[in-house]
Write an enzyme that holds these catalytic residues in place. Structure first.
Site, PDB file in Angstrom:
ATOM      1  N   GLY A 179       2.517   2.683   2.404  1.00  0.00           N
ATOM      2  CA  GLY A 179       3.832   2.558   3.024  1.00  0.00           C
ATOM      3  C   GLY A 179       4.885   2.046   2.067  1.00  0.00           C
ATOM      4  N   GLY A 201       0.776  -1.232   0.000  1.00  0.00           N
ATOM      5  CA  GLY A 201       0.000   0.000   0.000  1.00  0.00           C
ATOM      6  C   GLY A 201       0.805   1.278   0.000  1.00  0.00           C
ATOM      7  CB  SER A 207      -7.411   8.826   7.164  1.00  0.00           C
ATOM      8  OG  SER A 207      -8.643   8.735   6.471  1.00  0.00           O
ATOM      9  CE1 TYR A 215      -7.739   4.142   9.569  1.00  0.00           C
ATOM     10  CE2 TYR A 215      -9.455   5.576   8.714  1.00  0.00           C
ATOM     11  CZ  TYR A 215      -8.173   5.084   8.656  1.00  0.00           C
ATOM     12  OH  TYR A 215      -7.313   5.537   7.685  1.00  0.00           O
TER      13      TYR A 215
END
Length: 264
Positions: free
Chosen positions: A20, A18, A141, A154
């Protein structure tokens, strides 16, 4: 534009897939030595081999530790006691009905999404401040400022990252250490691609068609009306890791494709 990252060592947590992985690749391309982290040694080594095929001269180090635990963080510190660039990318997410989320899930999200970055930054930021040089970047995010009812646990951890990042930036006042947060919008990672494939069963949609439909139905405020690519986030993070970004500090920076309808 030269980002002058030669001679720098970067740790990117959660860098075997992803965003990272894309960040690790981008930093390596610019000349930084990169510590590749994941829980599984096999996956870490596989990622290193893959990145070396893309960047033959890359200097890559393995770090197969579970950074969602205190023990894993301590093992990492022993292996790599100092870094110049810390990218706190490690995180977990999972849609869940709020009333069905038990306490242990809240604690798990807190341990991985928050405490991994807290523990790592506590150790590495101290050394950076002593040297008066360094970069710390939290990957949050858009959910940090536009919380989702389907992922309350989250979203809460992502909002908390903004506060932590700003507090830590002020600890480094007067040095050339910067601490910032990047807030990606919906990004086409491996996990999201799997989700797209399962959203519209029996309709024989291509990934591109499923992406367009998902954005129209679920992310209507997005200006770009497509999922962000991991490489787009990676290029932004790489710039923030460089000496050229020295005036950007204590900031919460959106890279969301215009998803959040705000001028600030």
């Amino acid at each position: 534009m030269k980002l002058n990252l030669q001679g720098k060592t970067a740790l990117v947590t959660g860098s075997t897939s992803g965003i990272g992985k894309a960040i690790a690749s981008s930093l390596a391309e610019e000349g930084a030595a990169v510590i590749i982290n994941g829980r599984r040694e096999e996956k870490v080594n596989q990622t290193i081999d893959e990145l070396k095929t893309q960047h033959a001269e890359a200097v890559l180090y393995p770090a197969a530790f579970d950074l969602g635990t205190e023990e894993g963080c301590n093992e990492l510190f022993q292996a790599y006691p100092e870094v110049d660039i810390l990218v706190n990318n490690l995180g977990i997410f999972e849609p869940a009905e709020y009333f069905d989320i038990p306490d242990d899930e809240w604690f798990r999200f807190f341990e991985v999404n928050i405490m991994s970055g807290v523990r790592l930054t506590r150790r590495y930021l101290h050394n950076m401040i002593e040297k008066k040089e360094g970069r710390v970047i939290f990957i949050a995010s858009e959910a940090a400022i536009m919380p989702s009812q389907e992922m309350a646990h989250y979203s809460a951890t992502k909002t908390m990252q903004l506060s932590i990042s700003r507090s830590l930036a002020e600890l480094a006042t007067g040095t050339n250490v910067t601490v910032n947060t990047v807030m990606p919008g919906s990004t086409l990672t491996e996990g999201v691609e799997t989700m797209l494939n399962s959203l519209y069963p029996g309709e024989n949609l291509t990934v591109q068609e499923a992406e367009a439909r998902f954005m129209k139905e679920n992310r209507p405020t997005s200006i770009i009306q497509r999922l962000i690519r991991p490489e787009e986030i990676a290029h932004f993070v790489t710039f923030l890791s460089s000496p050229l970004s020295s005036a950007i500090n204590g900031a919460a920076l959106r890279a969301d494709g215009g998803l959040v309808r705000s001028v600030f």
